[in-house]
Design a protein around this motif. Structure first.
Motif, PDB file in Angstrom:
ATOM      1  N   PHE A   1       0.797  -1.038  -0.069  1.00  0.00           N
ATOM      2  CA  PHE A   1      -0.037   0.192   0.033  1.00  0.00           C
ATOM      3  C   PHE A   1       0.924   1.319  -0.050  1.00  0.00           C
ATOM      4  N   ALA A   2       1.755   1.354   0.852  1.00  0.00           N
ATOM      5  CA  ALA A   2       2.866   2.401   1.019  1.00  0.00           C
ATOM      6  C   ALA A   2       3.669   1.752   2.162  1.00  0.00           C
ATOM      7  N   ALA A   3       5.077   1.867   1.907  1.00  0.00           N
ATOM      8  CA  ALA A   3       6.079   1.600   3.006  1.00  0.00           C
ATOM      9  C   ALA A   3       6.456   2.614   3.544  1.00  0.00           C
ATOM     10  N   GLY A   4       5.655   3.636   3.784  1.00  0.00           N
ATOM     11  CA  GLY A   4       6.152   4.688   4.542  1.00  0.00           C
ATOM     12  C   GLY A   4       6.452   6.212   3.735  1.00  0.00           C
ATOM     13  N   ALA A   5       6.648   7.293   4.684  1.00  0.00           N
ATOM     14  CA  ALA A   5       6.998   8.509   4.039  1.00  0.00           C
ATOM     15  C   ALA A   5       8.541   8.153   3.641  1.00  0.00           C
ATOM     16  N   ASP A   6       8.968   8.921   2.331  1.00  0.00           N
ATOM     17  CA  ASP A   6      10.084   8.653   1.708  1.00  0.00           C
ATOM     18  C   ASP A   6      11.451   8.828   2.478  1.00  0.00           C
ATOM     19  N   ILE A   7      11.940   7.753   3.068  1.00  0.00           N
ATOM     20  CA  ILE A   7      13.100   7.989   4.125  1.00  0.00           C
ATOM     21  C   ILE A   7      14.281   8.742   3.351  1.00  0.00           C
ATOM     22  N   LYS A   8      14.653   8.585   1.952  1.00  0.00           N
ATOM     23  CA  LYS A   8      15.610   9.356   1.382  1.00  0.00           C
ATOM     24  C   LYS A   8      15.210  10.517   1.009  1.00  0.00           C
ATOM     25  N   GLU A   9      14.029  11.147   0.985  1.00  0.00           N
ATOM     26  CA  GLU A   9      13.882  12.542   0.900  1.00  0.00           C
ATOM     27  C   GLU A   9      13.865  13.133   2.061  1.00  0.00           C
ATOM     28  N   MET A  10      13.623  12.416   3.238  1.00  0.00           N
ATOM     29  CA  MET A  10      13.629  13.129   4.637  1.00  0.00           C
ATOM     30  C   MET A  10      14.763  13.175   5.465  1.00  0.00           C
ATOM     31  N   GLN A  11      15.892  12.431   4.790  1.00  0.00           N
ATOM     32  CA  GLN A  11      17.063  12.079   5.817  1.00  0.00           C
ATOM     33  C   GLN A  11      17.995  13.365   5.831  1.00  0.00           C
ATOM     34  N   ASP A  12      18.044  14.225   5.064  1.00  0.00           N
ATOM     35  CA  ASP A  12      18.905  15.307   5.229  1.00  0.00           C
ATOM     36  C   ASP A  12      18.217  16.489   5.837  1.00  0.00           C
ATOM     37  N   ARG A  13      16.945  16.462   6.419  1.00  0.00           N
ATOM     38  CA  ARG A  13      16.310  17.522   6.898  1.00  0.00           C
ATOM     39  C   ARG A  13      16.969  18.015   8.145  1.00  0.00           C
ATOM     40  N   THR A  14      16.818  19.460   8.309  1.00  0.00           N
ATOM     41  CA  THR A  14      17.471  19.832   9.443  1.00  0.00           C
ATOM     42  C   THR A  14      15.946  20.084  10.386  1.00  0.00           C
ATOM     43  N   TYR A  15      16.241  20.344  11.829  1.00  0.00           N
ATOM     44  CA  TYR A  15      15.312  20.644  12.580  1.00  0.00           C
ATOM     45  C   TYR A  15      14.447  21.746  12.086  1.00  0.00           C
ATOM     46  N   PRO A  16      14.900  22.989  11.820  1.00  0.00           N
ATOM     47  CA  PRO A  16      14.129  24.263  11.584  1.00  0.00           C
ATOM     48  C   PRO A  16      13.320  23.843  10.081  1.00  0.00           C
ATOM     49  N   GLU A  17      13.928  23.153   9.048  1.00  0.00           N
ATOM     50  CA  GLU A  17      13.101  22.854   8.070  1.00  0.00           C
ATOM     51  C   GLU A  17      11.951  22.206   8.266  1.00  0.00           C
ATOM     52  N   THR A  18      12.226  21.039   9.174  1.00  0.00           N
ATOM     53  CA  THR A  18      10.967  19.967   9.381  1.00  0.00           C
ATOM     54  C   THR A  18      10.057  20.692  10.333  1.00  0.00           C
ATOM     55  N   TYR A  19      10.534  21.711  11.186  1.00  0.00           N
ATOM     56  CA  TYR A  19       9.351  22.172  12.124  1.00  0.00           C
ATOM     57  C   TYR A  19       8.829  23.276  11.336  1.00  0.00           C
ATOM     58  N   LEU A  20       9.573  24.181  10.502  1.00  0.00           N
ATOM     59  CA  LEU A  20       8.874  25.518   9.984  1.00  0.00           C
ATOM     60  C   LEU A  20       8.269  25.033   8.744  1.00  0.00           C
ATOM     61  N   ASP A  21       8.408  24.253   7.738  1.00  0.00           N
ATOM     62  CA  ASP A  21       7.884  23.841   6.677  1.00  0.00           C
ATOM     63  C   ASP A  21       6.688  23.070   6.949  1.00  0.00           C
ATOM     64  N   ASP A  22       6.465  22.550   8.263  1.00  0.00           N
ATOM     65  CA  ASP A  22       5.395  21.620   8.404  1.00  0.00           C
ATOM     66  C   ASP A  22       4.659  20.993   7.347  1.00  0.00           C
TER      67      ASP A  22
END
Ligand SMILES: CC(C)=CC(=O)SCCNC(=O)CCNC(=O)[C@H](O)C(C)(C)COP(=O)(O)OP(=O)(O)OC[C@H]1O[C@@H](n2cnc3c(N)ncnc32)[C@H](O)[C@@H]1OP(=O)(O)O
Length: 257
Positions: free
Chosen positions: A61-82
């Motif tokens: 169905f889906a093996a999750g959020a795309d780990i490779k797309e997420m792996q280099d994100r920083t905390y501010p990007e993750t929090y602020l981009d929502d």
């Protein structure tokens, strides 16, 4: 609209969205989530559509959020981009959505299935929230929706160990409405979706709204809310038609009005 990561079809009164990134087991990247939302926007606007089905492949169905797309994100990007605000929109749709789940529904895949109104699973389905294995936690509602669906003990078990549960366990736990053989999955799901789409749309939307309200308010408040919506349906053509059809022993001809 040309889609690259999903297939979109209309089958009678049912809108069908099939996730189509087989090379990554339908891992949910930003593009795929945006395309799901575009397809859902179209089905929500289309008065001929009474129910939507979301499905993947036989393997995932889906093996999750795309780990490779997420792996280099920083905390501010993750929090602020929502980023997950786009995911939230999927769970805020008004028309009924059935998840047809075969194979892996892990992490964001399990969360996506839980954003739908109910899940029909193939007998090869596997559910889990393995984010803890990646040094994170579920981020698209998994801790909240899973706990409401299966209770604290099993939600803790799944989120803390990161293990997968099979379809039978998921059905026993209440995550899955029913299990069907893999070969029959789409036939059975389309039967259910056709049945829903044949109802009066105002009633179907109100069922969805009232059942979901049960997760947000007290029992007394929920019952009052239900009573108000129930009463409001007596202002519709379809209530008169539905009850007259019963009395006259014929099928109702609903007009969604
Ligand atoms: C929403 C939030 C906040 C978080 C998340 O969802 S985090 C992701 C949670 N999901 C997972 O951790 C599951 C990751 N995937 C796996 O564990 C395995 O792929 C598997 C058990 C589902 C299937 O294993 P299998 O051996 O059958 O297949 P693979 O060779 O591992 O995968 C094939 C192909 O797909 C790529 N893949 C799989 N899952 C993801 C993913 N979530 N993100 C990105 N890519 C994924 C996998 O890398 C492989 O691609 P390559 O052949 O190019 O290596």
């Amino acid at each position: 609209m040309a889609y690259e990561t999903i297939l979109v079809e209309t089958k009678g009164k049912v809108g069908l969205v099939t996730l189509n990134r087989p090379q990554a087991l339908n891992a949910l990247n930003g593009q795929l989530i945006a395309e799901i939302n575009t397809a859902l926007d179209g089905f929500e606007r289309d008065p001929a559509i009474g129910c939507i089905v979301l499905t993947g492949s036989e393997k995932a169905f889906a093996a999750g959020a795309d780990i490779k797309e997420m792996q280099d994100r920083t905390y501010p990007e993750t929090y602020l981009d929502d980023k997950f605000a786009d995911w939230d929109r999927i769970g805020q749709r008004r028309k009924p959505i059935v998840a047809a789940v075969a194979g892996f529904a892990l992490g964001g895949g399990c969360e996506l299935a839980m954003m739908c109104d109910f899940i029909i699973a193939a007998d090869n389905a596997k559910f889990g929230q393995p984010e803890i294995n990646l040094g994170v936690i579920p981020g698209a509602g998994g801790t909240q929706r899973l706990t409401r669906a299966v209770g604290k003990s099993k939600a803790m078990d799944l989120c803390l160990t990161g293990r997968m549960m099979d379809a039978a366990e998921a059905e026993r736990a209440g995550l899955v409405a029913r299990i069907v053989p893999l070969a029959d999955l789409m036939t059975e799901v389309m039967k259910a979706a056709d049945a829903i789409a044949a109802k009066s749309l105002p009633s179907a939307l109100m069922v969805k709204e009232t059942v979901n309200r049960a997760f947000e308010v007290t029992l007394a408040e929920g019952v009052r809310f239900e009573r108000r919506l129930f009463s409001s349906l007596f202002a519709t053509h379809d209530q008169k038609e539905g009850m007259a059809a019963f009395a006259e022993k014929r099928k109702p001809a609903f007009k969604n009005s």
